[in-house]
Design a protein around this motif. Structure first.
Motif, PDB file in Angstrom:
ATOM      1  N   ILE A  11       0.865  -1.173   0.000  1.00 38.89           N
ATOM      2  CA  ILE A  11       0.000   0.000   0.000  1.00 38.89           C
ATOM      3  C   ILE A  11       0.904   1.226   0.000  1.00 38.89           C
ATOM      4  O   ILE A  11       1.880   1.291   0.752  1.00 38.89           O
ATOM      5  N   ASP A  17      -0.429   8.844  -5.099  1.00 36.39           N
ATOM      6  CA  ASP A  17      -1.121   7.556  -5.146  1.00 36.39           C
ATOM      7  C   ASP A  17      -1.394   7.000  -3.752  1.00 36.39           C
ATOM      8  O   ASP A  17      -1.609   5.795  -3.591  1.00 36.39           O
ATOM      9  N   LYS A  18      -1.409   7.860  -2.739  1.00 40.05           N
ATOM     10  CA  LYS A  18      -1.592   7.423  -1.353  1.00 40.05           C
ATOM     11  C   LYS A  18      -2.872   6.614  -1.201  1.00 40.05           C
ATOM     12  O   LYS A  18      -3.932   6.998  -1.684  1.00 40.05           O
ATOM     13  N   LYS A  20      -3.459   3.638  -2.483  1.00 34.67           N
ATOM     14  CA  LYS A  20      -3.616   2.629  -3.529  1.00 34.67           C
ATOM     15  C   LYS A  20      -2.826   1.381  -3.190  1.00 34.67           C
ATOM     16  O   LYS A  20      -1.796   1.444  -2.512  1.00 34.67           O
ATOM     17  N   ARG A  21      -3.308   0.249  -3.691  1.00 35.90           N
ATOM     18  CA  ARG A  21      -2.676  -1.033  -3.426  1.00 35.90           C
ATOM     19  C   ARG A  21      -2.197  -1.643  -4.730  1.00 35.90           C
ATOM     20  O   ARG A  21      -2.859  -1.512  -5.757  1.00 35.90           O
ATOM     21  N   GLY A  22      -1.061  -2.311  -4.705  1.00 37.38           N
ATOM     22  CA  GLY A  22      -0.531  -2.961  -5.894  1.00 37.38           C
ATOM     23  C   GLY A  22       0.466  -4.045  -5.538  1.00 37.38           C
ATOM     24  O   GLY A  22       0.821  -4.229  -4.381  1.00 37.38           O
ATOM     25  N   GLY A  37       0.523  -0.507 -11.537  1.00 38.05           N
ATOM     26  CA  GLY A  37      -0.574   0.447 -11.406  1.00 38.05           C
ATOM     27  C   GLY A  37      -0.294   1.638 -10.521  1.00 38.05           C
ATOM     28  O   GLY A  37      -1.167   2.477 -10.318  1.00 38.05           O
ATOM     29  N   ILE A  38       0.913   1.741  -9.994  1.00 39.72           N
ATOM     30  CA  ILE A  38       1.287   2.842  -9.104  1.00 39.72           C
ATOM     31  C   ILE A  38       2.351   3.692  -9.784  1.00 39.72           C
ATOM     32  O   ILE A  38       3.245   3.169 -10.431  1.00 39.72           O
TER      33      ILE A  38
END
Length: 105
Positions: A11, A17-18, A20-22, A37-38
């Motif tokens: 995360i 992008d705080k 967001k998960r990837g 995706g980040i």
């Protein structure tokens, strides 16, 4: 021993992008990670007829500092810090700081 490895769910803790998960796609070097995706940016590329590429604007994933991401703990559903524990047989394993559970790779 790296606390964040390829294939880990992370995360983002700071930046645009705080929250967001990837998944970590690759480690660029000791400090930088590529996360799917980040940190996606628009990049203008020139056409190259020798390689058969067309020019235009593409989306490209750029590296992010490992200090700006935290490992995702599926038990709590939140970001968690990671520590290293040495087992009785001398093997090193990664553990979540909040619960002491071993990180499943």
């Amino acid at each position: 021993m790296n606390k964040i490895r390829k294939g880990d769910q992370v995360i983002v803790t700071t930046g645009r992008d705080k929250g967001k998960r990837g998944t970590v796609a690759e480690r660029v070097d000791e400090q930088l990670l590529l996360v799917e995706g980040i940190n996606v940016v628009k990049k203008h590329v020139k056409p190259n007829p020798l390689k058969g590429t067309t020019g235009g604007v593409i989306d490209k994933t750029m590296p992010i500092q490992q200090s700006n991401v935290a490992l995702f703990n599926p038990a709590t559903g939140k970001a968690d810090r990671v520590g290293i524990k040495i087992l009785a047989d001398g093997k090193k394993v990664r553990v979540f700081k909040s619960s002491g559970e071993e990180v499943k790779a």
